[in-house]
Design an enzyme around this catalytic site. Sequence first.
Site, PDB file in Angstrom:
ATOM      1  N   ASP A  13       5.052 -13.569  -9.749  1.00  0.00           N
ATOM      2  CA  ASP A  13       6.149 -13.083  -8.936  1.00  0.00           C
ATOM      3  C   ASP A  13       6.629 -11.478  -9.814  1.00  0.00           C
ATOM      4  O   ASP A  13       7.517 -11.393  -9.097  1.00  0.00           O
ATOM      5  CB  ASP A  13       7.213 -13.827  -8.590  1.00  0.00           C
ATOM      6  CG  ASP A  13       6.644 -15.156  -8.109  1.00  0.00           C
ATOM      7  OD1 ASP A  13       5.639 -15.273  -7.010  1.00  0.00           O
ATOM      8  OD2 ASP A  13       6.815 -16.193  -8.613  1.00  0.00           O
ATOM      9  N   HIS A  41       0.972 -11.573  -2.366  1.00  0.00           N
ATOM     10  CA  HIS A  41       1.552 -10.425  -3.036  1.00  0.00           C
ATOM     11  C   HIS A  41       2.037  -9.593  -1.738  1.00  0.00           C
ATOM     12  O   HIS A  41       1.788  -9.601  -0.494  1.00  0.00           O
ATOM     13  CB  HIS A  41       0.320  -9.601  -3.177  1.00  0.00           C
ATOM     14  CG  HIS A  41      -0.534  -9.631  -4.524  1.00  0.00           C
ATOM     15  ND1 HIS A  41       0.201  -9.939  -5.578  1.00  0.00           N
ATOM     16  CD2 HIS A  41      -1.765  -9.963  -4.747  1.00  0.00           C
ATOM     17  CE1 HIS A  41      -0.847 -10.298  -6.648  1.00  0.00           C
ATOM     18  NE2 HIS A  41      -1.806 -10.304  -5.931  1.00  0.00           N
TER      19      HIS A  41
END
EC number: 6.3.4.4
Length: 432
Positions: A13, A41
């Site tokens: 992340d 994403h």
Amino acid sequence: MPNVVVVGAQWGDEGKGKIVDLLTQYADVVVRFQGGNNAGHTLVVGGEKTVLHLIPSGILHPGKSCVIGNGVVIDPEVLVLEIDRLKAKGALKDDGQLVVSLDAHVIMPWHKAIDVAREQAMGEGKIGTTGRGIGPTYEDKVARRGLRIRDLLDEARLARKVKERAALAREELARLGAKLELDEPALVKRYAELGRRVSGYATDVSIWLHRALQQGKSLLFEGAQGTMLDVDHGTYPFVTSSNTVAGNAVVGCGLGPTAVDYVLGISKAYSTRVGGGPYPTELKDETGERLRKLGGEYGATTGRPRRTGWLDALALRYAVRVNGLSGIAMTKLDVLTGFDTVKIAVGYRLDGKVLDEMPSDPEVIERCTPVYEELPGWTEKLEHLRTWDDLPPRARAYVKRVEELAGVKVVGCSVGADRGETILVENPFLAR
């Protein structure tokens, strides 16, 4: 131009998708080499948000080729859904823009059922899996009993393998106190149809990429998750089921190590983690909640709130070492605006001693407390800034200190969510 690998330098992340999206303009091909749809994403281009879980971020750039390598595990339902959504947005106009490995393994319904049943059976020892069947699929791959994309293209072969593997899955689920409700003929027909949907994209990726290199094309390898979640080099067992480090980039697509020229690690200006496992700089107070809210720290795949904390220089230095990082791109620097002081963990305190390297044993890491270095914060907004010299002096000092502690140069800073809100000090594709 060189070939560049982008990997997460923390627990995932980190904002890899945005950086890959930015760098895609300099590459001809973007390659995904591991993981599955447990990664998400989030890209913001022109104010429009797009979330991708399987297809490489570069797909939003017309004329660029995107490759899903053999090291990725694919849920064909998710892949087809992403293809349809991208086409509805006007992207992926040319089917030749997407290439999928025939040898990528396929996530089947029983993989998800086993994933969930195991996690429930673990009680307090839960790893924090996304429940998407990633781990069980990799298990079947290593056990040499998995299904691959090529198997979906032959309905008779698919039917035979489904029958064999479903029987094994039912046995395991029974041991876990769960059941697998499965209409095998219907499943075979559905997955054969999914195979037909992806057949136009499927090929031998190793040959395809080798030819691209022979033609002088440059590659951008896009990693998923992060270094600290690597199955070998992460905080095992609180890890993912694949190798997330740079060394796996070529293994996961069928090339050799000489194909890589530059390795870029992505790190937030602070840190986050999802799921269980040691996390020395975690903040369970108002500061941690403030970072979560300002940074929008909720999983793109699961929606789960992420654990938040200050930057850990020991973990970052570890990522530099195991990936051979050439440089670091720091994301979400703008999130730290407004903090009176910002902190960096420069050591761990353990049994009266101060450690300057991260221990290899996660149970030892659990016992460590961070030793912080405090730096003055800044109040200036960063989103509109586009050059290094535009940054407030205190923000520059913070980045420089991270650079010193990591031992490699910070070559770029993200100062906002949009693709354009980025300061690139050194372009990896132009580095010498």
